[in-house]
Design an enzyme around this catalytic site. Structure first.
Site, mmCIF file in Angstrom:
data_model
loop_
_atom_site.group_PDB
_atom_site.id
_atom_site.type_symbol
_atom_site.label_atom_id
_atom_site.label_comp_id
_atom_site.label_asym_id
_atom_site.label_seq_id
_atom_site.Cartn_x
_atom_site.Cartn_y
_atom_site.Cartn_z
ATOM 1 N N HIS A 264 0.863 -1.113 0.034
ATOM 2 C CA HIS A 264 0.044 0.209 0.083
ATOM 3 C C HIS A 264 0.984 1.309 -0.141
ATOM 4 O O HIS A 264 2.036 1.167 0.284
ATOM 5 C CB HIS A 264 -0.851 -0.092 1.277
ATOM 6 C CG HIS A 264 -1.930 0.875 1.456
ATOM 7 N ND1 HIS A 264 -1.542 2.346 1.824
ATOM 8 C CD2 HIS A 264 -3.399 0.970 1.328
ATOM 9 C CE1 HIS A 264 -2.781 3.077 1.854
ATOM 10 N NE2 HIS A 264 -3.821 2.274 1.426
ATOM 11 N N ASP B 122 3.036 -4.876 7.991
ATOM 12 C CA ASP B 122 1.750 -4.077 7.920
ATOM 13 C C ASP B 122 0.928 -5.021 7.753
ATOM 14 O O ASP B 122 0.588 -5.850 6.964
ATOM 15 C CB ASP B 122 2.051 -3.244 6.343
ATOM 16 C CG ASP B 122 0.725 -2.630 6.100
ATOM 17 O OD1 ASP B 122 -0.278 -2.752 6.909
ATOM 18 O OD2 ASP B 122 0.237 -1.954 5.192
ATOM 19 N N GLN C 239 -4.608 -5.354 6.485
ATOM 20 C CA GLN C 239 -5.587 -6.228 5.971
ATOM 21 C C GLN C 239 -5.482 -7.840 6.717
ATOM 22 O O GLN C 239 -6.158 -8.869 6.308
ATOM 23 C CB GLN C 239 -5.293 -6.621 4.562
ATOM 24 C CG GLN C 239 -5.501 -5.414 3.686
ATOM 25 C CD GLN C 239 -6.927 -4.699 3.816
ATOM 26 O OE1 GLN C 239 -7.844 -5.382 3.989
ATOM 27 N NE2 GLN C 239 -7.028 -3.508 3.164
ATOM 28 N N LYS D 186 -10.714 -0.956 9.956
ATOM 29 C CA LYS D 186 -11.156 -2.161 8.966
ATOM 30 C C LYS D 186 -11.373 -3.541 9.715
ATOM 31 O O LYS D 186 -11.643 -4.442 9.122
ATOM 32 C CB LYS D 186 -9.687 -2.407 8.150
ATOM 33 C CG LYS D 186 -9.247 -1.266 7.084
ATOM 34 C CD LYS D 186 -8.127 -1.741 6.548
ATOM 35 C CE LYS D 186 -7.423 -0.623 5.739
ATOM 36 N NZ LYS D 186 -8.118 0.074 4.582
ATOM 37 N N CYS E 257 -4.644 2.621 -3.696
ATOM 38 C CA CYS E 257 -3.273 3.023 -3.059
ATOM 39 C C CYS E 257 -2.196 1.975 -3.206
ATOM 40 O O CYS E 257 -1.431 1.835 -2.436
ATOM 41 C CB CYS E 257 -3.445 3.206 -1.681
ATOM 42 S SG CYS E 257 -4.756 4.666 -1.285
#
Lengths: 418, 151
Positions: free
Chosen positions: A133, A210, A213, A236, A376
């Protein structure tokens, strides 16, 4: 109705999400397939926010009066919940930020200002991947431009996975930090953490993951990951916007310098110099997003009550069904893995030469909410020679019926532009 | 259906059969992007005194952005700059109207096929698509004029 093994009781779960009852465009029930952008919020989280503001609102870590103590207890209680949720060895390793972008920028800035042995400078290298991202690209580009460090990255294979064939050339003795996404926000790919961490540890590089997600969708165990830092965002995973998390190993948080200065992060201040509070407060300058943290705590409770293993199993079943059904649509090309193996419930695709904007618009008319654009993650679009994709993403409240609605909607798109 | 107000036949026609597409010689070239969605256009303007001799373009994007570039080419080539600016400003006004302007005969006379975009103005996310080529044209024209002066 399609019944798949491993599905959650979505009928019950959907009752917790008032927005899923909304209709748009003259009575069409909303089919929300954009949870990778932001999830919807259950009543339990909305109630926690309301109750906080109606009964406990005060600034934290300051007042001696009753509701200030309550606000502090709720805010710090949320930290305990998050720590347990990610299996952090210590609650003091959980830093609240405003989102994953801020978490990643915080790490990059800690390393930019750090002394040896952590300092990133012109003699060192930073490693990322082509499927990041923008929030895990741009902070490292900035750090690289400011320090002279060389920015390197792993490329992608044709089927949407990291190309690790040259891992020993990418991660070298010069590498100071390796930062990569656990689950791709555009292709859904679940990346092989172990191989990357092993190589990073061989050369003594720090590992940043990261998990934006991943945290909402599967059990996340920061100890099992063996990373040094893990970033994710609340909105999220059923929490409000404005609250993110950076988990970092305690000794690193002790050694590394603060980034933002201000209230809350200090021990003593004189006009000449200051000393800092211990982590996590050292990295939380200013009044934090208190209600949002409380909301994140409620979201963690909610997800835990359903069970992250169960959520992962549900999404796997939906993904398996969706990749199969989508590939029945003529001219549809999935960008990323075409099976449900090692992949999350985020599916990007192109539909012939119909531009994703047009796909999204015609789907919206049927009440179907998907994301269109480069998500993104523009380098991924460049890699696969496409301007943009349409992305459908699923969560614990998604149903096979919604996959069917999407497939029917795409037929309608093809007719409209055919 | 509401969609038809956005995707007028005129727009879909321009999308499927664009006018003047392809890059030809020009006095100035610009490259504009719509960062939220990745629509891109490269556009060149060729002037002869105050007359627009050509507007050529190449790009990728949705039907709205591509059709808009085609309409722009059809409307502006051969026009005097003052007239072209008036058309551009009228189009901008229509696109920023949030669906509140119902084009009248006078507006239709100025905008011709471009009045078909009136429906698009109701969709804030798509207004930028419709304006992409027009902003690029404005920019390229300004550059062509300033280069002409300094040359």
């Amino acid at each position: 109705m399609t019944i798949l093994p491993g599905l959650l009781d979505t009928e019950a779960i959907r009752k917790d999400f008032p927005i899923l009852d909304r209709t748009v465009h003259d009575g069409k029930k909303i089919v929300y397939l954009d949870s990778a952008a932001t999830s919807q919020k259950p009543r339990q989280v909305l109630d926690a926010l309301n109750e906080y503001y109606e009964r406990h609102n005060a600034n934290v870590h300051r007042g001696v009066y009753t509701i200030a103590e309550e606000a502090t207890a709720l805010y710090e209680g949320a930290r305990d919940k998050v720590a347990a949720f990610i299996n952090a060895p210590s609650r003091d390793e959980v830093i609240f930020t405003k989102n994953a972008s801020e978490s990643l920028n915080l790490v990059a800035n800690m390393l930019g200002w750090a002394d040896e042995p952590y300092r990133v400078d012109h003699d060192t290298e930073i490693v990322i991947t082509e499927m990041e991202h923008h929030s895990n690209i741009v902070p490292w580009q900035l750090l690289s431009q400011r320090t002279g460090a060389k920015l390197k990255w792993f490329g992608l294979t044709d089927d949407g996975r990291l190309d690790l064939s040259n891992i020993d050339e990418i991660i070298t003795e010069k590498t100071k930090v390796v930062s990569f996404v656990l689950v791709s926000n555009i292709m859904g790919t679940v990346n092989p953490v172990e191989a990357i961490v092993r190589r990073a540890q061989e050369v003594g590089a720090l590992v940043v993951v990261d998990a934006s997600q991943a945290a909402p969708h599967m059990p996340l165990d920061v100890q099992a990951l063996q990373a040094d830092f893990v970033a994710f965002t609340g909105h999220k995973m059923c929490a409000p916007t404005g609250i993110g998390v950076l988990w970092g190993r305690q000794e690193l948080l002790e050694d590394l310098p603060p980034f933002l200065g201000g209230g809350e992060m200090i021990e003593t201040v004189s006009m000449h110099s200051s000393t800092y509070a211990p982590a996590p407060h050292k990295f939380e300058a200013g009044t934090p997003p208190i209600a949002q943290a409380v909301g994140l705590g409620a979201a963690v409770d909610y997800l835990t009550s359903i069970g992250m293993e169960n959520i992962a199993r549900h999404e796997h079943a939906i993904t398996e069904y969706a990749v199969r059904r989508l590939q029945e649509v003529p001219d549809l090309r999935i960008i990323g893995p075409t099976t449900a193996e090692d992949r999350g419930a985020t599916i990007s695709f192109t539909l012939g030469d119909i531009h994703p904007h047009d796909v999204g618009q015609v789907l919206d008319e049927q009440g179907i909410a998907v994301r269109v654009g480069h998500h993104c993650a523009r380098p991924v679009c460049l890699r696969y020679g496409i301007p943009a994709t349409t992305r459908a993403s699923f969560y614990l409240y998604s149903t096979p019926g919604e996959v069917d609605a999407l497939v029917e909607g795409l037929e309608h798109v093809r007719n409209f532009f055919g | 259906m509401k969609l038809d107000s956005m995707y007028q036949d005129v727009i879909l026609d321009h999308y499927k059969h664009p006018h003047g597409r392809g890059l030809r010689t020009g006095d100035a070239e610009v490259h504009h992007v719509n960062p939220t969605c990745g629509d891109e256009i490269t556009l060149r303007v060729r002037l002869s005194g105050e007359t627009i001799e050509d507007v050529s373009y190449e790009g990728q994007g949705c039907s709205i952005s591509q059709a808009s570039a085609s309409v722009l080419n059809e409307l502006l080539v051969g026009k005097e700059l003052a007239e072209a600016r008036r058309i551009q400003e009228t189009f901008l006004e229509l696109m920023q109207s949030k669906g509140k302007i119902e084009p009248d005969d006078a507006m239709e006379e100025v905008l011709e096929d471009a009045v078909a975009f009136a429906g698009v103005s109701k969709y804030p996310a798509r207004v930028k698509c419709a304006l992409l080529s027009w902003m690029a044209w404005k920019d390229a024209t300004a550059q062509a004029l300033s280069e002409g002066k300094t040359a």
